[in-house]
Design a protein around this motif. Structure first.
Motif, PDB file in Angstrom:
ATOM      1  N   GLU A 218       0.808  -1.209   0.000  1.00 18.08           N
ATOM      2  CA  GLU A 218       0.000   0.000   0.000  1.00 18.08           C
ATOM      3  C   GLU A 218       0.848   1.268   0.000  1.00 18.08           C
ATOM      4  O   GLU A 218       0.333   2.364  -0.075  1.00 18.08           O
ATOM      5  CB  GLU A 218      -0.941   0.005   1.214  1.00 18.08           C
ATOM      6  CG  GLU A 218      -1.962  -1.124   1.197  1.00 18.08           C
ATOM      7  CD  GLU A 218      -2.759  -1.197  -0.092  1.00 18.08           C
ATOM      8  OE1 GLU A 218      -3.079  -0.130  -0.657  1.00 18.08           O
ATOM      9  OE2 GLU A 218      -3.048  -2.297  -0.552  1.00 18.08           O
ATOM     10  N   GLU A 219       2.158   1.124   0.157  1.00 15.81           N
ATOM     11  CA  GLU A 219       3.033   2.283   0.087  1.00 15.81           C
ATOM     12  C   GLU A 219       3.510   2.452  -1.346  1.00 15.81           C
ATOM     13  O   GLU A 219       3.713   1.481  -2.066  1.00 15.81           O
ATOM     14  CB  GLU A 219       4.234   2.099   1.021  1.00 15.81           C
ATOM     15  CG  GLU A 219       3.853   2.028   2.487  1.00 15.81           C
ATOM     16  CD  GLU A 219       5.063   1.795   3.370  1.00 15.81           C
ATOM     17  OE1 GLU A 219       6.176   1.632   2.816  1.00 15.81           O
ATOM     18  OE2 GLU A 219       4.906   1.765   4.597  1.00 15.81           O
ATOM     19  N   MET A 235      -2.754  12.565 -18.462  1.00 16.97           N
ATOM     20  CA  MET A 235      -2.567  12.022 -17.115  1.00 16.97           C
ATOM     21  C   MET A 235      -3.825  11.269 -16.691  1.00 16.97           C
ATOM     22  O   MET A 235      -4.948  11.704 -16.961  1.00 16.97           O
ATOM     23  CB  MET A 235      -2.273  13.145 -16.124  1.00 16.97           C
ATOM     24  CG  MET A 235      -1.020  13.957 -16.447  1.00 16.97           C
ATOM     25  SD  MET A 235       0.509  12.973 -16.286  1.00 16.97           S
ATOM     26  CE  MET A 235       0.561  12.758 -14.493  1.00 16.97           C
ATOM     27  N   LEU A 236      -3.639  10.111 -16.060  1.00 19.26           N
ATOM     28  CA  LEU A 236      -4.759   9.292 -15.602  1.00 19.26           C
ATOM     29  C   LEU A 236      -4.840   9.332 -14.083  1.00 19.26           C
ATOM     30  O   LEU A 236      -3.827   9.250 -13.391  1.00 19.26           O
ATOM     31  CB  LEU A 236      -4.575   7.845 -16.061  1.00 19.26           C
ATOM     32  CG  LEU A 236      -4.411   7.616 -17.574  1.00 19.26           C
ATOM     33  CD1 LEU A 236      -4.154   6.142 -17.860  1.00 19.26           C
ATOM     34  CD2 LEU A 236      -5.646   8.093 -18.320  1.00 19.26           C
ATOM     35  N   THR A 237      -6.055   9.473 -13.554  1.00 22.84           N
ATOM     36  CA  THR A 237      -6.265   9.520 -12.107  1.00 22.84           C
ATOM     37  C   THR A 237      -6.780   8.172 -11.616  1.00 22.84           C
ATOM     38  O   THR A 237      -7.631   7.554 -12.260  1.00 22.84           O
ATOM     39  CB  THR A 237      -7.279  10.616 -11.743  1.00 22.84           C
ATOM     40  OG1 THR A 237      -6.820  11.870 -12.264  1.00 22.84           O
ATOM     41  CG2 THR A 237      -7.428  10.741 -10.235  1.00 22.84           C
ATOM     42  N   THR A 243      -6.196   7.687  -1.619  1.00 17.33           N
ATOM     43  CA  THR A 243      -5.518   8.970  -1.424  1.00 17.33           C
ATOM     44  C   THR A 243      -6.479  10.097  -1.772  1.00 17.33           C
ATOM     45  O   THR A 243      -7.096  10.058  -2.842  1.00 17.33           O
ATOM     46  CB  THR A 243      -4.273   9.064  -2.330  1.00 17.33           C
ATOM     47  OG1 THR A 243      -3.402   7.970  -2.042  1.00 17.33           O
ATOM     48  CG2 THR A 243      -3.537  10.379  -2.106  1.00 17.33           C
ATOM     49  N   PRO A 244      -6.650  11.099  -0.907  1.00 21.32           N
ATOM     50  CA  PRO A 244      -7.530  12.238  -1.224  1.00 21.32           C
ATOM     51  C   PRO A 244      -7.127  12.874  -2.556  1.00 21.32           C
ATOM     52  O   PRO A 244      -5.972  13.252  -2.758  1.00 21.32           O
ATOM     53  CB  PRO A 244      -7.288  13.201  -0.059  1.00 21.32           C
ATOM     54  CG  PRO A 244      -6.857  12.314   1.068  1.00 21.32           C
ATOM     55  CD  PRO A 244      -6.058  11.224   0.433  1.00 21.32           C
ATOM     56  N   SER A 287      -2.169   0.970  -6.059  1.00 24.61           N
ATOM     57  CA  SER A 287      -2.503   0.200  -4.859  1.00 24.61           C
ATOM     58  C   SER A 287      -2.754  -1.255  -5.228  1.00 24.61           C
ATOM     59  O   SER A 287      -3.135  -1.586  -6.352  1.00 24.61           O
ATOM     60  CB  SER A 287      -3.741   0.780  -4.183  1.00 24.61           C
ATOM     61  OG  SER A 287      -4.894   0.522  -4.962  1.00 24.61           O
ATOM     62  N   SER A 288      -2.558  -2.153  -4.246  1.00 26.63           N
ATOM     63  CA  SER A 288      -2.737  -3.576  -4.495  1.00 26.63           C
ATOM     64  C   SER A 288      -4.182  -3.915  -4.851  1.00 26.63           C
ATOM     65  O   SER A 288      -4.446  -4.810  -5.652  1.00 26.63           O
ATOM     66  CB  SER A 288      -2.296  -4.386  -3.274  1.00 26.63           C
ATOM     67  OG  SER A 288      -3.046  -4.011  -2.139  1.00 26.63           O
TER      68      SER A 288
END
Length: 422
Positions: A218-219, A235-237, A243-244, A287-288
Motif C-alpha cells: 500500500e506504500e 494524465m490518468l487519475t 488517497t484524497p 494500490s494492491s
C-alpha cells in the motif's frame, strides 16, 4: 546486485499474485456445477476420440480431432494423459509453492517433442479457457480503474501482437530457430529466478531471506513515486478511495507497461499476470486493490487475444493438450494448496528453488542441440541429443519426484486436513 535482488522480489510477488488468481479461479470452477458441465462438454470430443481410437477406427472427423490446421489437433491416449500430468504438476507447484507453475509447462511440452510455438500457443489457450470458465471478473470489478485498464490493454494487445508476429516469423523462417529463441528466453528467465530462488532458500535457512524487507504493497515504491511526479499528458487519475484526490500517472507509462506484459505473454506463453502485479505495485505505484482487479481483467483479454488471434487462427494451438492441462491443473492446485497447511514454509521455498532450477536445467541442456541444428556450434547430433535427453531426465525426475512427495504428504495427512476443513 541490489537491483537484481529487487527485480527478483518483484517477479516473486507477481508470481504469488498469479498463483492466488489461479487458485481462486480453479476453486470457482470446481464448486460450480455449471462450470463443471462446461468442462465436461469441452472434454467430450476428446473422450469420443479415445473411444473411437480404442474401437479401432481409422481416424476422427476433422472437427473432433483431425490433423489439419485450424482444427483441434490429433488425439492419442498418450498425449492426453501426458498433458494431464503436466497440468497436474503445474497445479501442484502453484498450489503448494504459492507461485505460478506455468513456467514449467512450455519446457515440459517442448521436452516431449512439441514445437515451441505450439507449446506457447497451447499454454496461452489453456490459461484463457481457465480464465473464462472461472470468470471471477465480476467479483473484482469494483477494484478496476477503467481508464488504467483500457490504457494498459492498448499496450498489452500491441505487445501480444508483436510477440506473436515475432514467434510466427521465426517459425516460418526456420522451426529450429523458433525453438532456439523460445528456449533462450526461458533459459534467461528461469536461470535468473533459479539463482536467486536458491540463494533465497539458503539464506532463509539461516534466518534471513531476500524476500523479506520488500516494500509494503500500500506504500508507493520509489520508482512509482518518481514516475507519478512526471507530468506528461494525458494524465490518468486512480486510487481516489485511498488517497484524497487520487494519484496520477501518465498514460504513456501504462502503455509501455502493457507492451512489456503483452510481449512476454505472447513469446513465453504465459498470462502476463506474474509481470502485471510487480509492474503496477512497484513500478507505477498503484494500490494492491486496484492492481488485483486490473490484473484479472488483463489476464482474460491478453491471454484470450494472444491465444486466439496470434496462435489459434494460424493452427498453433494443440487443443487436446490444452484441455488435458486444464483438467490436471484444476486438481493439482487444490491438492497443492491443502498441503501448505502441513508443510513448513522453509521446505516450500526449497521446492520452489528446485522446480525453477529443473526448468532452467531442462532448457539449458536443450540449447546445444538447437545450436547444432543451425550450425552455430560444432558438435555431433548424437552429443546434442544426449545432452537434451539428460536435461529431460533431470527435469521430469525433479518434477515427478515433487509430485509424488506432494501426494504422499496429502494422503498421509488426510485426516488432519479434513479436521482443519471443518
Amino acid at each position: 546486485m541490489n537491483y537484481c535482488r529487487e527485480f527478483y522480489r518483484m517477479l516473486i510477488s507477481g508470481s504469488q499474485a498469479y498463483a492466488r488468481w489461479d487458485l481462486e479461479t480453479s476453486t470457482t470452477i470446481l464448486k460450480s456445477k455449471k462450470r463443471l458441465t462446461v468442462l465436461f462438454l469441452l472434454l467430450l470430443p476428446i473422450l469420443i476420440g479415445g473411444i473411437a481410437i480404442a474401437a479401432g477406427g481409422d481416424g476422427l472427423p476433422e472437427m473432433l480431432g483431425g490433423k489439419k490446421a485450424y482444427m483441434p489437433s490429433f488425439y492419442t491416449n498418450t498425449i492426453f494423459f501426458a498433458s494431464i500430468f503436466v497440468g497436474l504438476c503445474a497445479g501442484l507447484i502453484t498450489g503448494c509453492i504459492g507461485a505460478g507453475g506455468g513456467f514449467i509447462i512450455a519446457p515440459a511440452l517442448m521436452s516431449v517433442g512439441v514445437k515451441g510455438i505450439l507449446a506457447v500457443g497451447t499454454d496461452l489457450f489453456h490459461i484463457f479457457a481457465k480464465a473464462i470458465m472461472g470468470s471471477v471478473l465480476h467479483r473484482k470489478l469494483g477494484n478496476i480503474n477503467v481508464s488504467l485498464a483500457i490504457t494498459f490493454l492498448i499496450g498489452s494487445i500491441t505487445g501480444a501482437t508483436l510477440g506473436g508476429m515475432l514467434n510466427r516469423y521465426l517459425y516460418d523462417l526456420n522451426p529450429v530457430l523458433s525453438d532456439l529463441f523460445i528456449t533462450s528466453v526461458y533459459v534467461f528467465m528461469l536461470g535468473f529466478l533459479a539463482f536467486y530462488a536458491m540463494a533465497d532458500y539458503l539464506k532463509a535457512r539461516k534466518g534471513e531471506a531476500l524476500t523479506e524487507g520488500s516494500p509494503q504493497e500500500e506504500e508507493i515504491a520509489p520508482m512509482g513515486r518518481r514516475l507519478q511526479s512526471i507530468n506528461c499528458p494525458p494524465m490518468l487519475t486512480f486510487d481516489e478511495g485511498i488517497t484524497p484526490g487520487g494519484r496520477k500517472i501518465s498514460a504513456i507509462f501504462l502503455v509501455i507497461s502493457g507492451l512489456v506484459v503483452g510481449l512476454a505473454a505472447a513469446i513465453m506463453g504465459v498470462g502476463g499476470g506474474f509481470l502485471t502485479f510487480p509492474i503496477f505495485v512497484y513500478g507505477l505505484g498503484v494500490s494492491s486493490m486496484t492492481t488485483v482487479g486490473t490484473d484479472i481483467f488483463q489476464i482474460v483479454f491478453t491471454a484470450g487475444y494472444s491465444s486466439l488471434s496470434q496462435y489459434a487462427f494460424y493452427g498453433f494451438v494443440f487443443y487436446t493438450l490444452a484441455m488435458g492441462m486444464l483438467l490436471g491443473s484444476l486438481i493439482g492446485v487444490q491438492i497443492g494448496s491443502l498441503v501448505t497447511k502441513v508443510v513448513p514454509g522453509i521446505m516450500i521455498r526449497g521446492f520452489f528453488a528446485l522446480a525453477v532450477s529443473a526448468g532452467f536445467i531442462n532448457r539449458f541442456f536443450a540449447l546445444p542441440e538447437k545450436l547444432q541444428g543451425l550450425g552455430y556450434i560444432q558438435i555431433s547430433k548424437g552429443t546434442g541429443a544426449i545432452l537434451s535427453t539428460v536435461g529431460n531426465i533431470l527435469f521430469f525426475a525433479a518434477i515427478g519426484g515433487f509430485a509424488v512427495w506432494v501426494f504422499y504428504v496429502f494422503f498421509t495427512n488426510l485426516k488432519k486436513l479434513r479436521v482443519e476443513e471443518y
